[in-house]
Write a protein that holds these residues in place. Structure first.
Motif, PDB file in Angstrom:
ATOM      1  N   GLY A 267       0.423  -1.432   0.361  1.00 17.83           N
ATOM      2  CA  GLY A 267       0.046  -0.124  -0.101  1.00 17.83           C
ATOM      3  C   GLY A 267       0.707   1.152   0.335  1.00 17.83           C
ATOM      4  N   PRO A 268       1.105   1.485   1.470  1.00 14.43           N
ATOM      5  CA  PRO A 268       2.824   2.815   0.827  1.00 14.43           C
ATOM      6  C   PRO A 268       3.416   2.559  -0.671  1.00 14.43           C
ATOM      7  N   ILE A 269       3.832   1.733  -0.928  1.00 10.82           N
ATOM      8  CA  ILE A 269       4.557   1.454  -2.369  1.00 10.82           C
ATOM      9  C   ILE A 269       4.408   2.023  -3.185  1.00 10.82           C
ATOM     10  N   ILE A 270       2.624   1.640  -3.286  1.00  8.56           N
ATOM     11  CA  ILE A 270       1.951   2.572  -4.733  1.00  8.56           C
ATOM     12  C   ILE A 270       1.686   3.846  -4.161  1.00  8.56           C
ATOM     13  N   MET A 271       1.172   3.977  -2.820  1.00  8.05           N
ATOM     14  CA  MET A 271       0.753   6.068  -2.620  1.00  8.05           C
ATOM     15  C   MET A 271       2.668   6.761  -3.086  1.00  8.05           C
ATOM     16  N   MET A 272       3.670   6.132  -3.087  1.00  2.00           N
ATOM     17  CA  MET A 272       4.664   6.524  -3.167  1.00  2.00           C
ATOM     18  C   MET A 272       4.585   7.206  -4.911  1.00  2.00           C
ATOM     19  N   LYS A 273       3.936   5.439  -6.008  1.00  2.00           N
ATOM     20  CA  LYS A 273       3.718   6.256  -6.728  1.00  2.00           C
ATOM     21  C   LYS A 273       3.357   7.181  -7.668  1.00  2.00           C
ATOM     22  N   ILE A 274       1.836   6.860  -6.709  1.00  2.00           N
ATOM     23  CA  ILE A 274       1.175   8.021  -7.635  1.00  2.00           C
ATOM     24  C   ILE A 274       1.768   9.337  -6.710  1.00  2.00           C
ATOM     25  N   LEU A 275       1.754   9.661  -5.822  1.00  2.00           N
ATOM     26  CA  LEU A 275       2.168  11.140  -4.868  1.00  2.00           C
ATOM     27  C   LEU A 275       3.171  11.153  -5.684  1.00  2.00           C
ATOM     28  N   TYR A 276       4.390  10.970  -5.626  1.00  2.00           N
ATOM     29  CA  TYR A 276       5.669  11.480  -6.215  1.00  2.00           C
ATOM     30  C   TYR A 276       6.154  10.507  -7.665  1.00  2.00           C
ATOM     31  N   ASP A 277       6.148  10.017  -7.876  1.00  5.09           N
ATOM     32  CA  ASP A 277       6.040   9.486  -9.601  1.00  5.09           C
ATOM     33  C   ASP A 277       5.211  10.069 -10.593  1.00  5.09           C
ATOM     34  N   GLY A 278       3.726  10.229  -9.889  1.00 12.24           N
ATOM     35  CA  GLY A 278       2.916  10.645 -10.262  1.00 12.24           C
ATOM     36  C   GLY A 278       2.880  12.642 -10.624  1.00 12.24           C
ATOM     37  N   LEU A 279       2.335  12.415  -9.447  1.00 14.48           N
ATOM     38  CA  LEU A 279       2.235  13.778  -8.980  1.00 14.48           C
ATOM     39  C   LEU A 279       3.257  14.803  -8.727  1.00 14.48           C
ATOM     40  N   GLY A 280       4.235  14.691  -8.401  1.00 13.28           N
ATOM     41  CA  GLY A 280       5.843  14.491  -7.726  1.00 13.28           C
ATOM     42  C   GLY A 280       5.508  15.921  -6.784  1.00 13.28           C
ATOM     43  N   SER A 281       6.039  16.366  -6.310  1.00 15.52           N
ATOM     44  CA  SER A 281       6.247  16.910  -5.351  1.00 15.52           C
ATOM     45  C   SER A 281       5.407  18.925  -5.168  1.00 15.52           C
ATOM     46  N   MET A 282       5.544  18.770  -6.065  1.00 17.83           N
ATOM     47  CA  MET A 282       4.928  20.525  -6.734  1.00 17.83           C
ATOM     48  C   MET A 282       2.839  19.963  -6.516  1.00 17.83           C
ATOM     49  N   TRP A 283       2.615  19.598  -7.261  1.00 18.83           N
ATOM     50  CA  TRP A 283       1.776  19.177  -7.072  1.00 18.83           C
ATOM     51  C   TRP A 283       1.572  18.419  -5.386  1.00 18.83           C
TER      52      TRP A 283
END
Length: 479
Positions: free
Chosen positions: A247-263
């Motif tokens: 769960g946390p790994i997928i969350m990282m993918k969405i939040l960082y790989d996907g959105l990036g820190s700005m979004w």
């Protein structure tokens, strides 16, 4: 090899799971399972060494896979830990299940880890969701095989809550697809429209809740303590150290790989994760203090330690995400060592009640030594991974100009010591249960605790050589 290593590992695990269906002898089943994980660890290590020579930060394979140094290291860690747990289980698995259950148990374990490996490298939300769905189903199948009907309510709660989480995640992923027009995770940030910020916030919130249920994020962890304490410690080691990290790994993918820190910061999800991660850390530890059963105490401790991962993600800077991934690796190794130590104690002493474990160090010194080292890491003693995690997470918070997370980490550390140190002290010096007993009376043969010792050595090395980890990948492509 870097192009094929992950695919070879997925294939090995899948084929091994199928071959087990026609294998009958216990030693062949466990040898095949352990060998499959060993081969996968070997291929992941070769892939990592090959990747480091390419000198790129990300490598995209086809339309759905993405490789970087950190997900190769995570996969390598998962394979090694799985192999060591199976090695340890070889001497005790017959105490927990009938031989007729070996095939479905080890088959489910291999297939589940094939999908976990796939998740580490996937860059497409459709494939990611399918693999995650199958990981949940395989987890439930393992729980059904090894948990008796006395805890039927806990099993039902697990599957109902996790299916609800999968539903929320499906809606969140569909909203992200409608918002961006793509299912490729690393392309999400390029198609986000400021005018639809509320829509983005809602979709990401649904994803976090859906993933947070299986990932034991506050307040969604009610299914975990009773279930994990009811399972044999060897199965708890697999699920608590590896499966629950998905769960946390997928969350990282969405939040960082996907959105990036700005979004990520724009929709203020970072603050939410800091709050929920901090509450996971504190409530997990507070509940752990009042447990009489060491397995239930460790289950609550798992919730607390997962909170560090979410807190690191919420700090939303490069050091925060690096230390969150480091915590995944450290907790995978450390929690496995703790659960296998408890398994060893239960198999020899026949109890997991904390009061009955006073003086157990006189009867099982090696096992208690391994438990002690892992517990000291959880507390945060210098040079061990727990200290590295807490130290750098505090630095990450200070870099953001916030001292509140530092106080949360400090309080959590005190709480960790409150429930771990009495077990250690009473284990070595308590005389309540050891009068007139022979020294080493319950000690396991050395060959049976070698996997446990290896885990502790890996944990110590991870702490001492933590700088090597931080040199692997600066993860600045997230920011």
């Amino acid at each position: 090899m870097v192009y094929y290593g992950p695919f070879i590992c997925i294939l090995i695990l899948m084929l091994s799971g199928l071959i087990l269906l026609s294998t009958r002898r216990k030693w062949k089943i466990q040898l095949l399972s352990g060998s499959a994980f060993f081969l996968c660890a070997f291929f992941m290590w070769i892939s990592y060494r090959s990747f480091s020579k390419i000198q790129v930060e990300q490598l995209y394979l086809g339309h759905v896979f993405m490789l970087n140094a950190l997900n190769l290291v995570l996969a390598f860690t998962f394979m090694i830990v799985n192999m060591l747990i199976i090695w340890f289980s070889y001497y005790a698995i017959h105490k927990y299940m009938d031989e007729t259950a070996f095939n479905p148990y080890y088959g489910s374990l291999l297939v589940m880890n094939a999908f976990i490996t796939m998740i580490l490298f996937l860059d497409d939300t459709r494939w990611l969701y399918g693999a995650y769905f199958l990981v949940i189903l395989m987890s439930y199948n393992l729980i059904k095989i090894k948990v008796n009907n006395a805890v039927q309510y806990e099993k039902t709660k697990f599957i109902v809550l996790n299916l609800f989480g999968l539903l929320l995640l499906a809606v969140g992923f569909m909203m992200l697809k409608e918002l961006s027009g793509t299912t490729r995770i690393h392309l999400l940030r390029d198609y986000i429209n400021l005018e639809r910020l509320n829509y983005l916030t809602l979709s990401v919130t649904l994803c976090i809740i859906g993933l947070g249920i299986n990932g034991a994020l506050f307040p969604f962890y009610s299914w975990l303590p009773d279930l994990y304490s009811a399972m044999p410690a060897t199965l708890s080691a697999h699920l608590s150290s590896i499966t629950i990290k998905v769960g946390p790994i997928i969350m990282m993918k969405i939040l960082y790989d996907g959105l990036g820190s700005m979004w990520f910061s724009e929709i203020e999800i970072d603050r939410v994760l800091v709050v929920l991660g901090g509450l996971s850390m504190l409530t997990g530890s507070l509940f752990a203090i009042y447990q009489r059963d060491i397995k239930k105490m460790i289950a609550y401790s798992t919730i607390s330690q997962l909170g560090y991962i979410y807190l690191g993600m919420g700090l939303a800077n490069s050091l925060g995400i690096q230390i969150a991934i480091y915590q995944i690796i450290a907790h995978t190794i450390t929690k496995s060592a703790i659960y296998l130590s408890v398994s060893s104690i239960y198999e020899q002493a026949g109890t997991t009640i904390i009061e009955d474990l006073k003086g157990i160090g006189k009867e099982m010194p090696v096992t208690l030594m391994c438990f002690t080292m892992a517990a000291l890491s959880m507390i945060g003693i210098p040079l061990l991974p727990g200290f590295i995690n807490k130290w750098y997470m505090s630095l990450s918070a200070i870099a953001n100009g916030s001292v509140v997370p530092v106080f949360i980490i400090l309080i959590s550390t005190i709480l960790n010591a409150t429930y771990y140190l009495p077990i250690i002290i009473n284990g070595y010096y308590g005389k309540h249960n050891v009068s007139d007993k022979v020294f080493l009376s319950k000690a396991k043969p050395l060959k049976e605790v070698v996997p446990l010792i290896i885990l502790v050595v890996m944990m110590v090395l991870l702490g001492i050589f933590s700088n090597e980890y931080f040199d692997i990948n600066p993860v600045h492509y997230y920011f």
